[in-house]
Design a protein around this motif. Structure first.
Motif, mmCIF file in Angstrom:
data_model
loop_
_atom_site.group_PDB
_atom_site.id
_atom_site.type_symbol
_atom_site.label_atom_id
_atom_site.label_comp_id
_atom_site.label_asym_id
_atom_site.label_seq_id
_atom_site.Cartn_x
_atom_site.Cartn_y
_atom_site.Cartn_z
ATOM 1 N N TRP A 30 1.001 -1.358 0.015
ATOM 2 C CA TRP A 30 0.093 0.041 0.234
ATOM 3 C C TRP A 30 0.903 1.007 0.085
ATOM 4 O O TRP A 30 1.813 1.315 0.781
ATOM 5 N N ASN A 31 0.586 2.069 -0.960
ATOM 6 C CA ASN A 31 1.021 3.387 -0.670
ATOM 7 C C ASN A 31 0.286 4.376 0.775
ATOM 8 O O ASN A 31 -0.188 3.929 0.840
ATOM 9 N N THR A 32 1.433 4.669 1.425
ATOM 10 C CA THR A 32 0.736 5.819 1.922
ATOM 11 C C THR A 32 -0.509 6.115 1.977
ATOM 12 O O THR A 32 -1.304 6.757 1.020
ATOM 13 N N ARG A 33 -1.950 6.254 3.141
ATOM 14 C CA ARG A 33 -3.000 6.234 2.978
ATOM 15 C C ARG A 33 -3.494 7.303 3.751
ATOM 16 O O ARG A 33 -2.507 7.537 5.164
ATOM 17 N N LYS A 85 -7.178 8.539 6.076
ATOM 18 C CA LYS A 85 -8.546 8.583 6.473
ATOM 19 C C LYS A 85 -8.956 10.608 6.632
ATOM 20 O O LYS A 85 -8.410 10.720 7.372
ATOM 21 N N VAL A 143 -11.392 6.471 2.878
ATOM 22 C CA VAL A 143 -9.910 6.958 2.999
ATOM 23 C C VAL A 143 -8.694 6.521 2.174
ATOM 24 O O VAL A 143 -9.820 5.848 0.602
ATOM 25 N N PHE A 144 -7.700 6.902 1.281
ATOM 26 C CA PHE A 144 -7.823 7.781 0.106
ATOM 27 C C PHE A 144 -5.959 6.928 -0.190
ATOM 28 O O PHE A 144 -5.470 7.698 0.792
ATOM 29 N N GLU A 145 -5.927 6.463 -0.600
ATOM 30 C CA GLU A 145 -4.220 5.874 -1.288
ATOM 31 C C GLU A 145 -3.666 7.477 -1.994
ATOM 32 O O GLU A 145 -4.662 7.969 -2.752
ATOM 33 N N ILE A 146 -2.893 7.379 -1.871
ATOM 34 C CA ILE A 146 -2.353 9.029 -1.839
ATOM 35 C C ILE A 146 -2.168 8.641 -3.455
ATOM 36 O O ILE A 146 -1.811 7.392 -4.508
ATOM 37 N N HIS A 152 -5.086 9.319 -4.980
ATOM 38 C CA HIS A 152 -6.831 8.749 -5.672
ATOM 39 C C HIS A 152 -6.882 10.320 -6.212
ATOM 40 O O HIS A 152 -6.723 11.540 -6.124
ATOM 41 N N LYS A 207 0.458 -4.953 1.915
ATOM 42 C CA LYS A 207 -0.593 -5.596 1.406
ATOM 43 C C LYS A 207 -0.189 -7.849 1.614
ATOM 44 O O LYS A 207 0.777 -8.464 0.536
#
Length: 649
Positions: free
Chosen positions: A510-513, A515, A561-564, A566, A610
């Motif tokens: 996962w990239n940085t996410r 909330k 929650v959004f991954e960088i 998005h 992941k």
């Protein structure tokens, strides 16, 4: 098996035999030669489809070509060309492709012109049907005809047609629909019915006509030009599980207000539309015409827009809630532009009966044809009435060895036709008369064998056809080979998949996410208010209540929650907890839409591995690529490949 073209074109290295530059042998695989002309045709044909520039070099491409030829070799070695699934799929394509060569010569200009003209005009009509089967007895046919004639006389004398339809028509639900057919154009109805509809003046009742469904009369209510094709963009809120009508309508109304306030439609589509296939392209749909979409209300709304730039009010379809913007009205196709599609439609329409008769005559003339005139009288006695109940059983008979007919030097026997009857009856409609049934079956059988004879000879007689059918055959073989040896095998190999994932975990993270709550506004002033309210700890609903009214939507708020990276996050988003600065599209800080963006980050979730469940689809794909690479190494060992480098240069 379903061999889709999108999968087929993954195999971009096809073989064919034509357009020769030289017949010299470029390489051999276990002694079997491959010519330069084959390689060059493949190379030149597929050059634009190669994404990796390094693979456009002939030496590098040759390596890919050898892999392709090795796969074909292995497919035959595994007997995949004999598998029932392959035979069925290939035969279907062979039939479809050969029809282009079989029928196109026979389709007359008059048929094409007629079809084109009828595709430009829609007819609105009601009809009345009295049912009678094609093989009904003369008595039953006469009864049906007298019924329709009596109704026709009533209609011609001025009685209300809809009332007559409700009272007498034997069409299902005619008492509710009054026989209404709505609007239709060429190719929408069986050909005899279509002919009568276009022949009958508006406001008039047609003559009586007979189709395979029975006897008809119809009344034409209106003729109108078919609408021009259009290109539109739309914004959609999806009718997904969990969203209520109230919520969906509220969201689309909020977006519509922003459109009416002058905000850019394309930017709003990028930001808010839930049609993932069009949102990234500012909501733009492919060009379409009447009857092309699976939504009548969407089409009607789009066609009602008069001028480019016009925007519809929000409406709901079976897919969700929409707003449409008209981008362009297209001029209608000319006859020449429409010709390829018309040719295809004619071949698959009742019009084809005329064409088939001409095709059969041409094949018989070209190759020679002889029929045994004693055949049908024999079968009239040989086949029992049980065939009418679709349970006739084949029995041996000395005369079954006799020749039924001969095409060229190919003989077909009574025995073949008898076995055809056994299978054909299982899928047959009900016939009332055995003679009618046998005549129909014989006609079908003869047509089938004439066509098959033509197809079997076509690959030897037509170079273009030979090249195309060879491409498909080889591509399909490779598909079956990969399915059997790589794709299905990898899905079943759970231990191997887990080991591969463990050894390559660094590739799945996962990239940085974050909330966060994301606020979007069309102006800096509103964005500043959103920022202030977020800093005060206000909820999304409180912010919307403070800044939006029933008539004007100033703020759109989204939580998740959004991954960088998005689409909703600004391109230059700075990752940190708390309320962000205002990202200004004018300063190129938010390149994904025309909105001013504020992000309230409650939590920053660091980059992390992941688990297999979260990324299984991608891992399977990567594992399949790995297995294929290893497998190709084995094939290189199994088969001896020799390249003539001098010829290549």
């Amino acid at each position: 098996m379903n061999f889709r073209s999108s999968v087929f074109y993954l195999f971009i290295f096809f073989t064919s035999f034509g357009f020769s530059q030289t017949n010299k042998t470029l390489l051999t695989i276990d002694g079997e030669g491959v010519t330069v002309k084959e390689f060059l045709r493949v190379y030149n044909k597929n050059l634009d489809m190669v994404q990796d520039e390094s693979q456009k070099n002939i030496d590098t491409y040759l390596d890919l070509f050898i892999n392709y030829k090795l796969k074909i070799k292995e497919a035959y070695a595994q007997g995949l060309d004999k598998e029932p699934a392959f035979v069925k799929e290939f035969s279907g394509y062979q039939k479809q492709l050969s029809e282009n060569y079989l029928f196109n010569q026979e389709i007359t200009e008059a048929l094409i012109k007629e079809a084109y003209e009828r595709m430009q005009i829609e007819i609105n009509a009601n009809h009345i049907l009295i049912r009678v089967t094609e093989d009904a007895t003369p008595k039953d046919t006469l009864v049906a005809y007298n019924k329709i004639k009596e109704i026709w006389l009533k209609a011609k004398s001025g009685e209300d047609f809809e009332t007559l339809a409700k009272t007498y028509s034997e069409e299902p639900k005619a008492d509710e629909t009054a026989g209404s057919l709505g609007y239709f154009k060429g190719f929408s109805m069986v050909y005899p019915f279509e002919n009568m509809a276009y022949k009958t003046p508006v406001g008039q009742v047609s003559d009586i006509l007979k189709t395979r469904y029975g006897y008809h009369i119809l009344k034409v209510n209106e003729r109108r030009d078919v609408p021009n094709e259009v290109t539109v963009a739309h914004i959609m809120i999806s009718n997904r599980d969990g969203i209520s009508d109230e919520e969906g309508n509220s969201r689309i109304q909020d977006i519509y207000k922003k459109v009416k306030q002058g905000e850019d439609f394309g930017a709003l589509a990028i930001q808010f539309s839930e049609d993932s296939g069009t949102a990234k392209n500012e909501g733009k749909l492919a060009r379409f015409g009447s009857g092309r979409l699976n939504s009548k209300i969407f089409e009607e709304t789009a066609f009602a827009l008069k001028n480019p730039g016009d925007i519809s009010v929000p409406f709901k379809s079976s897919y969700g809630w929409h707003i449409i913007k008209l981008l362009e009205r297209h001029p209608k196709e000319t006859l020449e532009e429409a010709r390829p599609e018309l040719l295809n439609k004619i071949k698959n329409n009742d019009r084809s009966k005329k064409v088939i008769a001409n095709v059969n005559h041409r094949i018989k003339e070209k190759y020679g044809f002889q029929r045994n005139e004693k055949a049908l009288p024999f079968f009239q006695n040989f086949v029992t009435d049980s065939v009418l109940k679709r349970n006739w059983e084949y029995v041996e008979h000395p005369e079954l060895k006799n020749t039924l007919f001969t095409i060229g030097n190919k003989k077909h026997t009574f025995d073949e036709f008898a076995k055809y009857i056994v299978e054909r009856q299982k899928k047959s409609r009900i016939y009332l008369e055995k003679e009618t049934l046998l005549t129909a079956y014989y006609k079908e059988f003869e047509e089938e064998k004439l066509k098959q004879f033509f197809i079997n000879n076509l690959e030897n007689e037509n170079e273009e056809y030979a090249a195309t059918i060879s491409e498909y055959r080889n591509g399909l073989l490779i598909y079956e080979l990969m399915q059997k040896n790589i794709w299905e095998a990898s899905k079943k190999d759970s231990i191997g998949l887990a080991t591969f994932f463990k050894n390559n975990k660094e590739n799945y993270k996962w990239n940085t996410r974050v909330k966060a709550n994301i606020g979007a506004a069309a102006s800096m002033a509103i964005a500043k208010q959103i920022q202030d309210l977020l800093q005060q700890g206000k909820t999304n609903e409180e912010i919307k209540a403070a800044l939006n009214t029933d008539d004007v939507v100033n703020a759109i708020m989204t939580t998740g929650v959004f991954e960088i990276g998005h689409p909703l996050l600004p391109a230059s988003f700075e990752i940190k907890k708390g309320v962000s600065k205002i990202y200004d599209p004018i300063e190129n800080e938010n390149t994904k839409s025309g909105q001013f963006i504020v992000v309230d980050v409650q939590e920053v979730i660091p980059a992390s591995p992941k688990n297999l469940g979260e990324v299984k689809g991608k891992v399977i794909g990567d594992y399949q690529n790995y297995l294929e690479e290893e497998w190709m190494k084995e094939l290189r060992k199994k088969y001896v490949v020799k390249v003539n480098k001098k010829v290549l240069k």
